[in-house]
Write a protein that holds these residues in place. Structure first.
Motif, mmCIF file in Angstrom:
data_model
loop_
_atom_site.group_PDB
_atom_site.id
_atom_site.type_symbol
_atom_site.label_atom_id
_atom_site.label_comp_id
_atom_site.label_asym_id
_atom_site.label_seq_id
_atom_site.Cartn_x
_atom_site.Cartn_y
_atom_site.Cartn_z
ATOM 1 N N PHE A 18 -62.080 18.105 19.748
ATOM 2 C CA PHE A 18 -60.674 18.439 19.524
ATOM 3 C C PHE A 18 -60.519 19.924 19.195
ATOM 4 N N MET A 19 -61.351 20.455 18.284
ATOM 5 C CA MET A 19 -61.280 21.872 17.909
ATOM 6 C C MET A 19 -61.591 22.764 19.110
ATOM 7 N N THR A 24 -59.929 26.662 23.058
ATOM 8 C CA THR A 24 -59.989 27.116 24.440
ATOM 9 C C THR A 24 -58.586 27.334 24.988
ATOM 10 N N GLY A 25 -57.693 26.395 24.714
ATOM 11 C CA GLY A 25 -56.306 26.532 25.164
ATOM 12 C C GLY A 25 -55.617 27.721 24.534
ATOM 13 N N ASN A 26 -55.841 27.936 23.250
ATOM 14 C CA ASN A 26 -55.196 29.058 22.556
ATOM 15 C C ASN A 26 -55.693 30.408 23.070
ATOM 16 N N VAL A 27 -57.005 30.550 23.231
ATOM 17 C CA VAL A 27 -57.548 31.836 23.683
ATOM 18 C C VAL A 27 -57.145 32.089 25.135
ATOM 19 N N VAL A 146 -64.245 35.564 17.064
ATOM 20 C CA VAL A 146 -64.498 35.246 18.471
ATOM 21 C C VAL A 146 -63.269 35.588 19.310
ATOM 22 N N ASN A 147 -62.094 35.206 18.829
ATOM 23 C CA ASN A 147 -60.856 35.497 19.536
ATOM 24 C C ASN A 147 -60.692 37.011 19.733
ATOM 25 N N HIS A 148 -60.921 37.766 18.680
ATOM 26 C CA HIS A 148 -60.779 39.222 18.742
ATOM 27 C C HIS A 148 -61.781 39.806 19.744
ATOM 28 N N ALA A 169 -41.369 37.444 36.950
ATOM 29 C CA ALA A 169 -41.811 36.970 35.633
ATOM 30 C C ALA A 169 -40.681 36.226 34.939
ATOM 31 N N ARG A 170 -41.015 35.177 34.309
ATOM 32 C CA ARG A 170 -40.070 34.454 33.464
ATOM 33 C C ARG A 170 -40.820 34.105 32.190
ATOM 34 N N PRO A 171 -40.133 33.889 31.117
ATOM 35 C CA PRO A 171 -40.845 33.643 29.871
ATOM 36 C C PRO A 171 -41.796 32.450 29.959
ATOM 37 N N PHE A 172 -42.965 32.613 29.357
ATOM 38 C CA PHE A 172 -43.912 31.513 29.265
ATOM 39 C C PHE A 172 -43.478 30.633 28.102
ATOM 40 N N HIS A 173 -43.864 29.401 28.143
ATOM 41 C CA HIS A 173 -43.572 28.476 27.056
ATOM 42 C C HIS A 173 -44.824 27.701 26.705
ATOM 43 N N ARG A 174 -44.939 27.351 25.457
ATOM 44 C CA ARG A 174 -46.056 26.539 25.010
ATOM 45 C C ARG A 174 -46.007 25.197 25.735
ATOM 46 N N GLU A 175 -47.169 24.728 26.169
ATOM 47 C CA GLU A 175 -47.220 23.440 26.877
ATOM 48 C C GLU A 175 -46.843 22.316 25.950
#
Length: 175
Positions: A18-19, A24-27, A146-148, A169-175
């Protein structure tokens, strides 16, 4: 399924998967945002590229900070420890409150032009009370380093001569 005394239980394994999936999705989402901002903010890109080599990392860090400030959609949950009223709404003890990071970086910000992407490199541009993309203190994200590293590696490569363009381009949105 093979089991040994050294093997973690099923819950530990599920939490690890899960983590990893969330991280992975966030980065990867942040990398998408970085390319978007690189393509749409040529003035900031020019400033990063014009910095002497000894200061380029500072410009890349500022670019990353600004992308996080304007694009991050993470949120925090906190349990209310005592009743309180905010703007006419009552929050009883025990309720969960969701704090949205994106909004906290834009509204009530001491930064001039908080809605605009600006390469902010002056000392004190980012006050911890108004800018904490990875949380603070014991609530800080454990993946900050790691992200940095991943994000600054991408920006470093882009700064060495990659140009990007975004069409329609159009604004992205969180899935």
């Amino acid at each position: 399924l093979f089991r040994s005394p050294a093997m973690p239980d099923r819950v530990c394994l599920d939490n690890l998967v899960f983590m990893h999936r969330i991280a992975t999705g966030n980065v990867s989402s942040l990398l998408l945002w970085l390319v978007y901002w690189w393509a749409t903010e040529p003035e900031a890109v020019g400033r990063v590229r014009d910095l002497p080599p000894a200061r380029r990392r500072e410009g890349i860090d500022a670019f990353l900070s600004e992308a996080l400030r304007l694009s991050q959609s993470e949120y925090l949950y906190r349990r209310v420890t005592e009743d309180f009223t905010f703007e006419g709404f009552r929050f009883p003890r025990g309720w969960m409150v969701r704090s949205c990071t994106w909004e906290s970086h834009r509204f009530d910000s001491p930064l001039p032009a908080a809605e605009e992407f600006r390469l902010r490199m002056a000392p004190g541009d980012f006050d911890r009370a108004h800018y904490a993309p990875f949380g603070m203190d014991r609530h800080a994200c454990n993946g900050v380093d790691v992200n940095h590293a991943v994000c600054t590696a991408l920006l470093g490569e882009l700064a060495e001569g990659f140009d990007a363009q975004v069409e329609n381009a159009r604004p992205f949105h969180r899935e």
